[in-house]
Structures are given as structure tokens and as C-alpha cells.
Design a protein around this motif. Structure first.
Motif, PDB file in Angstrom:
ATOM      1  N   GLU A   1     -38.388 -47.360  56.171  1.00 42.00           N
ATOM      2  CA  GLU A   1     -38.742 -45.942  56.099  1.00 42.00           C
ATOM      3  C   GLU A   1     -37.977 -45.234  54.983  1.00 42.00           C
ATOM      4  O   GLU A   1     -38.484 -44.305  54.372  1.00 42.00           O
ATOM      5  CB  GLU A   1     -38.456 -45.256  57.439  1.00 42.00           C
ATOM      6  CG  GLU A   1     -39.468 -45.559  58.507  1.00 42.00           C
ATOM      7  CD  GLU A   1     -39.110 -44.887  59.829  1.00 42.00           C
ATOM      8  OE1 GLU A   1     -38.219 -44.013  59.843  1.00 42.00           O
ATOM      9  OE2 GLU A   1     -39.716 -45.256  60.847  1.00 42.00           O
ATOM     10  N   GLN A   2     -36.756 -45.678  54.728  1.00 34.35           N
ATOM     11  CA  GLN A   2     -35.959 -45.066  53.663  1.00 34.35           C
ATOM     12  C   GLN A   2     -36.371 -45.572  52.280  1.00 34.35           C
ATOM     13  O   GLN A   2     -35.820 -45.122  51.282  1.00 34.35           O
ATOM     14  CB  GLN A   2     -34.470 -45.352  53.893  1.00 34.35           C
ATOM     15  CG  GLN A   2     -33.899 -44.672  55.109  1.00 34.35           C
ATOM     16  CD  GLN A   2     -32.437 -45.049  55.349  1.00 34.35           C
ATOM     17  OE1 GLN A   2     -31.854 -45.822  54.606  1.00 34.35           O
ATOM     18  NE2 GLN A   2     -31.866 -44.485  56.405  1.00 34.35           N
TER      19      GLN A   2
ATOM     20  N   GLN B   1     -35.963 -48.814  60.034  1.00 39.08           N
ATOM     21  CA  GLN B   1     -35.282 -47.637  59.470  1.00 39.08           C
ATOM     22  C   GLN B   1     -35.096 -47.804  57.957  1.00 39.08           C
ATOM     23  O   GLN B   1     -35.338 -46.868  57.195  1.00 39.08           O
ATOM     24  CB  GLN B   1     -33.926 -47.462  60.147  1.00 39.08           C
ATOM     25  CG  GLN B   1     -33.100 -46.320  59.595  1.00 39.08           C
ATOM     26  CD  GLN B   1     -31.697 -46.273  60.207  1.00 39.08           C
ATOM     27  OE1 GLN B   1     -31.402 -46.979  61.175  1.00 39.08           O
ATOM     28  NE2 GLN B   1     -30.833 -45.465  59.624  1.00 39.08           N
TER      29      GLN B   1
END
Length: 189
Positions: free
Chosen positions: A136-137, A133
């Protein structure tokens, strides 16, 4: 039995045991083997000087002269610069800010880098999911396993970064988004 008889029997047994042990040493002739003491070393080989022809230049490549040689401190060739992908606009502004700030050095002359410890979890799946996550950011995230007593913990990190100020801003964003209290620590590879 009589004590004297016991002593004589023990003495006789000791003498028999000594006889058995020393009989081959005293009465049996050992086989003597003659050792060949002449050396069997081969003669020194005669080496012949082989003439090696000079390399022929390739037709498509120009020879390099001494003044054209590249040193390690020269900038990379322009071909490599053209092949590199252009960084996004956001990265360029960060790089412009970083150009003025030089990294700090510790007493051993090693640059001091910082990481943001986001969270510690007991399951690897949670650490993998949070790391994915964060990647992805757009964060540079990873996790490491840590053994504490009989339990294995997985710590998720962001970084390393040489400027602690950047990590302070990232910490505020991460704390707000993930509802955690992240910790800034020194990066140790």
C-alpha cells in the motif's frame, strides 16, 4: 535310538526328498509347443503424394515482404507503446537516474540484485499484514517461509533492486517508520 539308525533314517528322508523333486524332471514328459517362426509383419503401406493448395491471402491484410519482417531486436510496434499506461511522475525521475547506472554482473554474468529483509516473524498473518502494508505504501514487497529446526519463520522482503544505493535510502525510511533494523542482502530467486 541308535546313532546308526538315526543316520539311516536321515539318509532315507534325503533320498525320498530328492526323488520327489527330480521325479517330474526325469519321468514326466514335458509338453512341447511348436513356435510359429514365420513373421506376421504387414507389408509397407503405399503413400500417395497429396497436393496442398497454396493459402489464399486475406482481403483485409497486406502480405509481408522480406524487408518488412520484424526481428527480435527491433523496437515494439507503436500500437503497444500507446496501450501502455503512463508511469507516475515519481517513477520517471527514478528511471532517469537509473539510465546512467548499469547493473553490476557477477562472475557468471548474472546481474546482481539486492533485497531488503525487513523483518522475520513466526506467524503468517503478521507477514501477510506487513506485506500488504508495504505494498500500500508503494513498495514491491513479498514474504517467504523459512524452516529453521522445527519452527517456520516468515521473512518479509522489499525488492529486488539492481542499485544498492536505492535500497540504502529505502532502508533508512523503513527503519524509521517500522522501528526495525532491516538488512540488505543479495537477491537469490
Amino acid at each position: 535310538m541308535n546313532d546308526i539308525l538315526k543316520q539311516r533314517l536321515v539318509g532315507a528322508l534325503v533320498l525320498i526328498a530328492l526323488g520327489v523333486v527330480f521325479w517330474p524332471v526325469i519321468f514326466v514328459e514335458s509338453e512341447r509347443r511348436e513356435v510359429d517362426q514365420s513373421a506376421q509383419v504387414p507389408a509397407i503401406p503405399v503413400l500417395q503424394d497429396a497436393k496442398i493448395a497454396a493459402p489464399e491471402p486475406l482481403p483485409d491484410i497486406e502480405p509481408v515482404s522480406a524487408r518488412d519482417e520484424i526481428s527480435l531486436h527491433d523496437s515494439p510496434p507503436t500500437i503497444l507503446k500507446q496501450q501502455q499506461a503512463e508511469p507516475p511522475q515519481e517513477t520517471e525521475t527514478v528511471l532517469a537516474d537509473d539510465a546512467s547506472a548499469a547493473p553490476q554482473l557477477d562472475p557468471d554474468g548474472i546481474p546482481v540484485a539486492w533485497v531488503l529483509q525487513v523483518i522475520s516473524v513466526s506467524k503468517r498473518e503478521k507477514a501477510d499484514a506487513l506485506t500488504a502494508q508495504l505494498i500500500e505504501q508503494g513498495y514491491k514487497a513479498y514474504h517467504r517461509a523459512l524452516r529453521r529446526n522445527d519452527e517456520v519463520l516468515y521473512r518479509v522482503y522489499i525488492g529486488p533492486v539492481f542499485e544498492r544505493d536505492k535500497l540504502d535510502r529505502v532502508k533508512q525510511d523503513i527503519d524509521r517508520e517500522l522501528h526495525v533494523k532491516a538488512i540488505i542482502t543479495r537477491y537469490l530467486p
